[in-house]
Design an enzyme around this catalytic site. Structure first.
Site, PDB file in Angstrom:
ATOM      1  N   LYS A 111       0.823  -1.209   0.000  1.00 60.55           N
ATOM      2  CA  LYS A 111       0.000   0.000   0.000  1.00 60.55           C
ATOM      3  C   LYS A 111       0.858   1.260   0.000  1.00 60.55           C
ATOM      4  O   LYS A 111       2.064   1.230   0.270  1.00 60.55           O
ATOM      5  CB  LYS A 111      -0.952  -0.027   1.199  1.00 60.55           C
TER       6      LYS A 111
ATOM      7  N   ARG B 155      -2.877 -10.628   4.996  1.00 56.52           N
ATOM      8  CA  ARG B 155      -3.337 -10.577   3.600  1.00 56.52           C
ATOM      9  C   ARG B 155      -2.261  -9.913   2.740  1.00 56.52           C
ATOM     10  O   ARG B 155      -1.992  -8.717   2.900  1.00 56.52           O
ATOM     11  CB  ARG B 155      -4.657  -9.803   3.536  1.00 56.52           C
TER      12      ARG B 155
END
Length: 344
Positions: free
Chosen positions: A289, A324
């Protein structure tokens, strides 16, 4: 449950030190995991007690402490800390958009994630990055349907999570054998999602986000980001349970990168044990991210795996955490080393 009252665990211990401190009454186990906490801050609305030894906690707070200690249910996924592999079937996801649009290529990529050690696959057909194109439920299912079916046929034991906000996609995926529904809107986007899932037996992941993917950056304003996320997730848990979803089916995701800037993401990562107040399994998704890019200076999403692994390990103090990630192999290695060090 009254989430105005939270207890923040701190003073974490691991391995034999944790076990000895628990035996001597100086610490309490945290969420059924390898850590124990020796002190705690009691938070009621905006008032903090200040950190105190666990033995000094007033009797009226013992129910809150009980939530911190309890091991969360598996919620449709394998027991223990796990790696969830991300499989985006989209042309525009920020990291791997366009890589898996051909069905057999996507199925093969899923099989490779499993071979690398991912115990759960999270399959998505809609990008939720800011500015992503709107996708109809029909388009979303067209992208992922044959991939879900192909994986269930070729890897019957695979645990499949479906990353979707749409009830129509949820229904078709569950009929095709999916095990978990992962909703970034925490069942707020589609009014039919909650009643649909109440009648099923799958696991359900509720992610924290304010607004929508298109508007979420406008809502990244918090008095206390960690307490705010826990309380807002608590409200969604309450709505899901009151709507008919059994608590043992529910997991939560703090939503790093969704309505949170980098500083807020760091603050939330540093206080993840607060999530134990919810009594649920945690799914932690920080992989590649923007936050990782800003912290490391790495401009390319695909070059952020090492930073993603380091950030993900912060979740393992909690029992049953699911990490994840896009790149499973490195995360599995990091998880195993962490476990060897912290459970010795």
């Amino acid at each position: 449950m009254d989430f105005r009252r939270l207890a923040e665990p701190a003073g974490l211990l691991y391995g034999t030190a944790a076990q000895d401190a628990v035996k001597r009454g100086f610490a309490l186990p945290l969420a059924g995991g390898p850590a124990a906490f020796s002190c705690v801050d009691l938070i009621e609305d905006q008032t903090h007690s200040g950190f105190m030894p666990v033995g000094n906690v007033p009797a009226g707070w013992q129910d809150v402490l009980g939530r911190l200690v309890a091991k969360p249910p598996a919620a449709g996924m394998p027991e223990g800390p796990q790696v969830m592999g991300i499989l985006n079937i989209t042309p525009d996801s920020f990291s791997d958009g366009g890589l898996h649009q051909e069905v057999q290529r996507a199925v093969q990529a899923g099989k490779e994630l499993i071979s690398a050690g991912a115990s759960v696959l999270d399959i998505g057909g809609e990008s939720t990055r800011p500015g992503a194109a709107v996708v109809t439920p029909e388009q979303e299912w067209e992208r992922i349907g044959r991939v879900v079916q192909g994986l269930k046929q070729q890897v019957p034991g695979a645990v499949l999570s479906i990353d979707t906000r749409n009830s129509a996609v949820m229904a078709q995926a569950l009929a095709a054998g999916a095990d978990v529904i992962n909703d970034v809107s925490a069942l707020t986007h589609d009014p039919e999602a909650l009643p649909l899932l109440a009648g099923k037996h799958c696991g359900v992941v509720l992610m924290h986000m304010r607004g929508t993917p298109a508007t979420m950056t406008q809502h990244a304003v918090y008095e206390d980001v960690a307490c705010g996320v826990v309380r807002e997730l608590g409200a969604r848990l309450t709505a899901a349970i009151e709507g008919g979803i059994a608590p043992e089916r529910l997991s939560v995701d703090p939503g790093l990168g969704f309505a949170k800037n980098t500083a807020q993401g760091v603050a939330l990562l540093s206080r993840l044990p607060l999530l134990a107040n919810l009594g649920c399994r945690v799914v932690l998704g920080v992989s590649r991210k923007r936050m990782i890019g800003e912290l490391t200076g790495e401009p390319n999403a695909a070059g952020r795996d090492a930073g993603s692994q380091a950030a993900s390990l912060e979740g393992l103090a909690l029992g049953q955490t699911v990490l994840r990630v896009h790149a499973a192999e490195g995360m599995v290695q990091a998880l195993r080393v962490w476990q060897c060090v912290h459970t010795a």
